[in-house]
Design a protein around this motif. Structure first.
Motif, PDB file in Angstrom:
ATOM      1  N   ALA A 223       0.846  -1.195   0.000  1.00 19.82           N
ATOM      2  CA  ALA A 223       0.000   0.000   0.000  1.00 19.82           C
ATOM      3  C   ALA A 223       0.881   1.243   0.000  1.00 19.82           C
ATOM      4  O   ALA A 223       1.793   1.369   0.812  1.00 19.82           O
ATOM      5  N   SER A 224       0.605   2.147  -0.945  1.00 21.28           N
ATOM      6  CA  SER A 224       1.303   3.428  -0.968  1.00 21.28           C
ATOM      7  C   SER A 224       0.283   4.548  -0.919  1.00 21.28           C
ATOM      8  O   SER A 224      -0.892   4.362  -1.238  1.00 21.28           O
ATOM      9  N   SER A 225       0.733   5.736  -0.529  1.00 21.01           N
ATOM     10  CA  SER A 225      -0.181   6.852  -0.315  1.00 21.01           C
ATOM     11  C   SER A 225       0.503   8.147  -0.704  1.00 21.01           C
ATOM     12  O   SER A 225       1.551   8.155  -1.353  1.00 21.01           O
ATOM     13  N   ASN A 226      -0.092   9.268  -0.295  1.00 19.07           N
ATOM     14  CA  ASN A 226       0.504  10.571  -0.559  1.00 19.07           C
ATOM     15  C   ASN A 226       1.579  10.929   0.459  1.00 19.07           C
ATOM     16  O   ASN A 226       2.097  12.041   0.443  1.00 19.07           O
ATOM     17  N   THR A 227       1.909  10.005   1.340  1.00 18.24           N
ATOM     18  CA  THR A 227       3.014  10.222   2.277  1.00 18.24           C
ATOM     19  C   THR A 227       4.287   9.593   1.707  1.00 18.24           C
ATOM     20  O   THR A 227       4.277   8.981   0.643  1.00 18.24           O
ATOM     21  N   GLU A 228       5.366   9.713   2.450  1.00 26.15           N
ATOM     22  CA  GLU A 228       6.650   9.205   1.970  1.00 26.15           C
ATOM     23  C   GLU A 228       6.864   7.727   2.295  1.00 26.15           C
ATOM     24  O   GLU A 228       7.881   7.150   1.898  1.00 26.15           O
ATOM     25  N   THR A 229       5.920   7.088   2.981  1.00 24.71           N
ATOM     26  CA  THR A 229       6.109   5.704   3.410  1.00 24.71           C
ATOM     27  C   THR A 229       5.249   4.740   2.599  1.00 24.71           C
ATOM     28  O   THR A 229       4.057   4.966   2.408  1.00 24.71           O
ATOM     29  N   VAL A 230       5.875   3.670   2.120  1.00 21.72           N
ATOM     30  CA  VAL A 230       5.173   2.567   1.464  1.00 21.72           C
ATOM     31  C   VAL A 230       5.172   1.381   2.430  1.00 21.72           C
ATOM     32  O   VAL A 230       6.215   1.041   2.995  1.00 21.72           O
ATOM     33  N   HIS A 231       4.006   0.789   2.648  1.00 21.57           N
ATOM     34  CA  HIS A 231       3.882  -0.327   3.582  1.00 21.57           C
ATOM     35  C   HIS A 231       3.674  -1.637   2.821  1.00 21.57           C
ATOM     36  O   HIS A 231       2.881  -1.688   1.878  1.00 21.57           O
ATOM     37  N   ILE A 232       4.361  -2.684   3.257  1.00 24.83           N
ATOM     38  CA  ILE A 232       4.170  -4.025   2.709  1.00 24.83           C
ATOM     39  C   ILE A 232       3.755  -4.942   3.852  1.00 24.83           C
ATOM     40  O   ILE A 232       4.459  -5.048   4.861  1.00 24.83           O
ATOM     41  N   PHE A 233       2.593  -5.567   3.694  1.00 20.92           N
ATOM     42  CA  PHE A 233       2.072  -6.478   4.715  1.00 20.92           C
ATOM     43  C   PHE A 233       2.216  -7.914   4.242  1.00 20.92           C
ATOM     44  O   PHE A 233       2.141  -8.202   3.042  1.00 20.92           O
ATOM     45  N   LYS A 234       2.434  -8.809   5.198  1.00 17.29           N
ATOM     46  CA  LYS A 234       2.572 -10.226   4.880  1.00 17.29           C
ATOM     47  C   LYS A 234       1.292 -10.949   5.276  1.00 17.29           C
ATOM     48  O   LYS A 234       0.829 -10.817   6.420  1.00 17.29           O
ATOM     49  N   ASP A 275      -2.223  -6.536  12.280  1.00 17.85           N
ATOM     50  CA  ASP A 275      -0.782  -6.722  12.144  1.00 17.85           C
ATOM     51  C   ASP A 275      -0.135  -5.444  11.631  1.00 17.85           C
ATOM     52  O   ASP A 275      -0.708  -4.726  10.821  1.00 17.85           O
ATOM     53  N   ARG A 276       1.069  -5.192  12.081  1.00 20.76           N
ATOM     54  CA  ARG A 276       1.838  -4.064  11.574  1.00 20.76           C
ATOM     55  C   ARG A 276       2.499  -4.427  10.252  1.00 20.76           C
ATOM     56  O   ARG A 276       2.531  -5.590   9.864  1.00 20.76           O
ATOM     57  N   ALA A 277       3.067  -3.433   9.595  1.00 21.08           N
ATOM     58  CA  ALA A 277       3.699  -3.671   8.295  1.00 21.08           C
ATOM     59  C   ALA A 277       4.889  -4.608   8.450  1.00 21.08           C
ATOM     60  O   ALA A 277       5.682  -4.485   9.385  1.00 21.08           O
ATOM     61  N   PHE A 278       5.016  -5.543   7.500  1.00 19.75           N
ATOM     62  CA  PHE A 278       6.127  -6.486   7.479  1.00 19.75           C
ATOM     63  C   PHE A 278       7.392  -5.805   6.958  1.00 19.75           C
ATOM     64  O   PHE A 278       8.505  -6.055   7.429  1.00 19.75           O
ATOM     65  N   ALA A 279       7.203  -4.933   5.971  1.00 20.17           N
ATOM     66  CA  ALA A 279       8.338  -4.212   5.381  1.00 20.17           C
ATOM     67  C   ALA A 279       7.873  -2.813   4.997  1.00 20.17           C
ATOM     68  O   ALA A 279       6.682  -2.571   4.782  1.00 20.17           O
ATOM     69  N   THR A 280       8.811  -1.872   4.925  1.00 17.82           N
ATOM     70  CA  THR A 280       8.484  -0.487   4.586  1.00 17.82           C
ATOM     71  C   THR A 280       9.532   0.088   3.645  1.00 17.82           C
ATOM     72  O   THR A 280      10.651  -0.428   3.529  1.00 17.82           O
ATOM     73  N   VAL A 281       9.127   1.184   2.987  1.00 17.51           N
ATOM     74  CA  VAL A 281      10.039   1.954   2.145  1.00 17.51           C
ATOM     75  C   VAL A 281       9.852   3.419   2.477  1.00 17.51           C
ATOM     76  O   VAL A 281       8.715   3.889   2.604  1.00 17.51           O
ATOM     77  N   ARG A 282      10.938   4.131   2.639  1.00 21.20           N
ATOM     78  CA  ARG A 282      10.887   5.578   2.831  1.00 21.20           C
ATOM     79  C   ARG A 282      11.275   6.253   1.520  1.00 21.20           C
ATOM     80  O   ARG A 282      12.433   6.223   1.112  1.00 21.20           O
ATOM     81  N   LEU A 283      10.294   6.826   0.841  1.00 19.05           N
ATOM     82  CA  LEU A 283      10.556   7.494  -0.422  1.00 19.05           C
ATOM     83  C   LEU A 283      11.213   8.848  -0.177  1.00 19.05           C
ATOM     84  O   LEU A 283      11.044   9.453   0.884  1.00 19.05           O
ATOM     85  N   ASN A 284      11.958   9.313  -1.180  1.00 25.48           N
ATOM     86  CA  ASN A 284      12.591  10.626  -1.063  1.00 25.48           C
ATOM     87  C   ASN A 284      11.606  11.748  -1.363  1.00 25.48           C
ATOM     88  O   ASN A 284      11.935  12.926  -1.208  1.00 25.48           O
ATOM     89  N   ILE A 285      10.402  11.372  -1.825  1.00 26.06           N
ATOM     90  CA  ILE A 285       9.409  12.374  -2.213  1.00 26.06           C
ATOM     91  C   ILE A 285       8.156  12.181  -1.369  1.00 26.06           C
ATOM     92  O   ILE A 285       7.912  11.107  -0.825  1.00 26.06           O
ATOM     93  N   SER A 286       7.352  13.235  -1.286  1.00 27.00           N
ATOM     94  CA  SER A 286       6.088  13.157  -0.566  1.00 27.00           C
ATOM     95  C   SER A 286       5.079  14.044  -1.279  1.00 27.00           C
ATOM     96  O   SER A 286       5.425  15.100  -1.788  1.00 27.00           O
TER      97      SER A 286
END
Length: 409
Positions: A223-234, A275-286
């Motif tokens: 799941a990605s959004s208009n924020t800088e964080t992308v969440h990956i759930f298992k 459950d919390r996110a299994f993995a995340t990504v911090r994008l350089n953009i927001s």
């Protein structure tokens, strides 16, 4: 592994078979201001909608450079979805279902609740051609529609607030959804509509979910959004994956809380089971709109993020431990110099090509039992052989000898 982008000058199609190399498969500058471009897996069929004619859908065979057909609708086209069986055109208050074999209109779903973003999802598995769309403009109700039988399968009360994202897994057996708040993501079984998983993206702030996607094996949900964080759930049941917990105080209390949820109201117990996110990504953009995909490239799981400023980011995903995903490559989708190189590379490709390129090189007509086709893997396996029995219920294959669908205006 197949990427399509619309631009102010037209559209471009890319093939991604390695992390380092982004191959341009096709570029068209005939129609300006393309805001929808959908390719049928790795085939030569592409559907395009332009701001110049937002009520018209154009269907092309891009390898031949020919238009197969075009259709006009009563209002602006907001989204298009397609699989090997159906082509879905979504307007603000109606949905049109076409048979992709001959492009005939099979069904018109009129007077749907106002759907200003054209939110809808279609299973890519043509055997389970389920369509999902909002059943309300004020609540998070999902209408599940069977695209094969052309009947409503069920309605799912997924969220309290209006829907913002919908997506099926590759087999059409699961459906994920998010509301406009963007705090909770739920996964339901299809076609029954039972809730299977519930993930909490965050509680501190509401976000706009811009992209929701399963991995091809349905193990992960991104799941990605208009924020800088992308969440990956298992998608796993923690009670099954951790049968032996050490007899610690926290473990004991965890079991006590788990048992207590049986006696709590559903809303409260749901919160405790998320459950919390299994993995995340911090994008350089927001703040930019982006679209994500979970893909397997060079036999390793990758997260792909494409942003509206014309960049593709590739991250490594650790399928065992998760954690922070590592950026390994950034590609520009709009660079002019790179595009010329890719055109030359297309003439004598060193890497496995898309289905369209594969059939173009064939000198003999394949036998009926080994017809090359496109597949639900999104083009990761190029020019693969599809068993003959699949064509009994599915459409004929798209190649340069036997036009698919047949040319008709």
């Amino acid at each position: 592994s197949s990427l399509a982008i619309g631009t102010t000058t037209g559209y471009r199609l890319f093939s991604l078979s390695s992390v380092e190399q982004l191959d341009q498969v096709h570029e068209s500058n005939e129609i300006p201001d393309v805001y929808i471009v959908e390719r049928l897996f790795s085939s030569s069929l592409v559907v395009v909608v332009s701001h110049a004619k937002p009520q018209q859908m154009n269907v092309y065979h891009f390898k031949k450079g020919t238009e197969i057909c075009n259709y006009s609708y009563s209002s602006n086209i907001l989204s298009i979805r397609l699989n090997r069986q159906r082509l879905i055109v979504c307007l603000e208050e109606s949905i049109y279902i076409h048979n992709i074999k001959d492009m005939k209109l099979l069904k018109t779903i009129l007077d749907t609740p106002p759907n200003t973003t054209g939110l809808c999802a279609l299973s890519i598995n043509h055997a389970n051609s389920y369509l999902a769309y909002p059943g309300s403009a004020t609540s998070g109700e999902i209408v599940l529609y069977d695209g094969n039988t052309l009947k409503t399968a069920c309605t799912i009360p997924a969220h309290d607030g209006p829907l913002a994202a919908l997506t099926f897994n590759s087999t059409g057996s699961k459906l994920a959804s998010a509301s406009e708040k963007g705090t909770v993501i739920r996964v339901f079984s299809i076609p029954g509509g039972q809730k299977l998983y519930e993930f909490r993206r965050g509680m501190k702030r509401y976000v706009n979910i811009s992209s929701l996607v399963f991995s091809m094996d349905s193990q992960f949900l991104c799941a990605s959004s208009n924020t800088e964080t992308v969440h990956i759930f298992k998608l796993e049941h923690l009670t099954d994956s951790r049968p032996e917990e050490p007899p610690t105080w926290s473990g004991y209390m965890g079991k006590m809380f788990q048992a207590a949820t049986n006696y709590l109201p559903a809303q409260v117990s749901g919160m405790m089971n998320q459950d919390r996110a299994f993995a995340t990504v911090r994008l350089n953009i927001s703040g930019q709109r982006n679209i994500c995909a979970l893909s397997t490239i060079q036999k390793l799981p990758r997260l792909l993020v494409t942003t509206s400023d014309g960049h593709l980011y590739i991250y490594n995903l650790d399928p065992q431990d998760g954690g922070e995903c590592v950026l390994i490559k950034k590609h520009s989708l709009l660079g002019s110099g790179k595009m010329e190189e890719n055109k030359e590379n297309d003439l004598q490709p060193p890497l496995p090509q898309s289905y369209a390129a594969t059939v173009a090189r064939q000198s003999t007509v394949p036998s009926a039992s080994t017809m090359p086709g496109y597949s639900e893997d999104g083009g990761a396996l190029r020019g693969e052989v599809i068993p003959e029995h699949e064509f009994a219920t599915g459409p004929v294959c798209l190649d340069d000898e036997n036009e698919f669908p047949p040319v008709s205006i």
